[in-house]
Design an enzyme around this catalytic site. Structure first.
Site, PDB file in Angstrom:
ATOM      1  N   HIS A 195       0.844  -1.199   0.000  1.00 59.55           N
ATOM      2  CA  HIS A 195       0.000   0.000   0.000  1.00 59.55           C
ATOM      3  C   HIS A 195       0.880   1.250   0.000  1.00 59.55           C
ATOM      4  O   HIS A 195       2.004   1.228   0.521  1.00 59.55           O
ATOM      5  CB  HIS A 195      -0.914   0.004   1.221  1.00 59.55           C
ATOM      6  CG  HIS A 195      -1.848  -1.156   1.271  1.00 59.55           C
ATOM      7  ND1 HIS A 195      -3.051  -1.174   0.604  1.00 59.55           N
ATOM      8  CD2 HIS A 195      -1.744  -2.361   1.899  1.00 59.55           C
ATOM      9  CE1 HIS A 195      -3.663  -2.325   0.822  1.00 59.55           C
ATOM     10  NE2 HIS A 195      -2.879  -3.065   1.604  1.00 59.55           N
TER      11      HIS A 195
ATOM     12  N   ARG B 147      18.449 -10.725   7.961  1.00 57.35           N
ATOM     13  CA  ARG B 147      19.738 -10.558   7.292  1.00 57.35           C
ATOM     14  C   ARG B 147      20.500 -11.869   7.347  1.00 57.35           C
ATOM     15  O   ARG B 147      20.274 -12.699   8.236  1.00 57.35           O
ATOM     16  CB  ARG B 147      20.558  -9.450   7.953  1.00 57.35           C
ATOM     17  CG  ARG B 147      20.905  -9.699   9.389  1.00 57.35           C
ATOM     18  CD  ARG B 147      21.675  -8.540  10.016  1.00 57.35           C
ATOM     19  NE  ARG B 147      22.014  -8.791  11.407  1.00 57.35           N
ATOM     20  CZ  ARG B 147      23.084  -9.458  11.810  1.00 57.35           C
ATOM     21  NH1 ARG B 147      23.936  -9.945  10.900  1.00 57.35           N
ATOM     22  NH2 ARG B 147      23.334  -9.655  13.083  1.00 57.35           N
TER      23      ARG B 147
END
Length: 214
Positions: free
Chosen positions: A113, A187
């Protein structure tokens, strides 16, 4: 382009379009039906998944409950396992490879969005009408991947083959093959190597044995 074609093109689309609403209602109903089956109703479960998904390999098991937003935008490979509470918001296409395992509460989210509140509320669509619009990015998960409990995979992400994603991670960027990754945002922690083999954990193997590679 119709609204479904706009999704696949990666441009703004109207999720309230009647055609899209019909696809979603069908997927929601099938997800509900699957989630209310008994575990031993294997044939019924297989029939529902075959109707719900775009493609499905052999040996697929989803513990349930499950929730697919479109269903027909998702492809699942062979020997896929998903634990409790799988959610796949597959506005854009979701592709899952062979031998993939999901822990409980895994979520894949492809829609995006606008960040600006006024734009997130309403915009002019391609025909000049005011509508609530969004866009979506596909997700691709390679072979032999394990996603731990409560992992969220965001749109536009590719997770390479042989990866392990730690519990509670939010995956917002691509993860290369054969790596262990974790965190918010997720990560890469390190490469997965032979030193991770259970053969170096005899106290856990406790008379179990590895299958020798040919």
């Amino acid at each position: 382009m119709n609204q479904e074609e706009r999704i696949f093109a990666g441009v703004m689309f109207n999720p309230g379009d009647p055609m899209l609403r019909a696809i979603k209602k069908r997927a929601h109903d099938l997800s509900y039906d699957y989630s209310h089956t008994y575990e031993e109703e294997t044939e019924k479960r297989a029939e529902i998944l075959a109707e719900l998904l775009d493609e499905m390999g052999q040996g697929v098991f989803m513990q349930g409950p499950i929730f697919f937003h479109y269903g027909k935008h998702t492809k699942v490979g062979n020997y896929f396992f998903a634990n409790y509470n799988l959610t796949v918001q597959d506005d854009a296409k979701v592709t899952i490879g062979d031998g993939v395992m999901f822990g409980p509460n895994v979520t894949i989210v492809t829609p995006v969005h606008p960040l600006v509140a006024s734009e997130r509320g309403c915009m002019y669509d391609e025909n000049g009408n005011i509508n609530h619009l969004c866009y979506a990015k596909p997700v691709e998960i390679g072979n032999d991947v394990w996603l731990g409990a409560n992992v969220t995979v965001c749109g536009g992400v590719k997770i390479g083959s042989g990866c392990v994603i730690g519990a509670g991670s939010v995956v917002t960027r691509d993860i290369p093959d054969n790596t262990f990754a974790a965190g918010v945002p997720c990560r890469v922690i390190r490469e997965i190597t032979d030193r991770d083999s259970m053969k170096y954990r005899p106290e856990i193997l406790e008379r179990c044995r590895l299958i020798e590679k040919e």
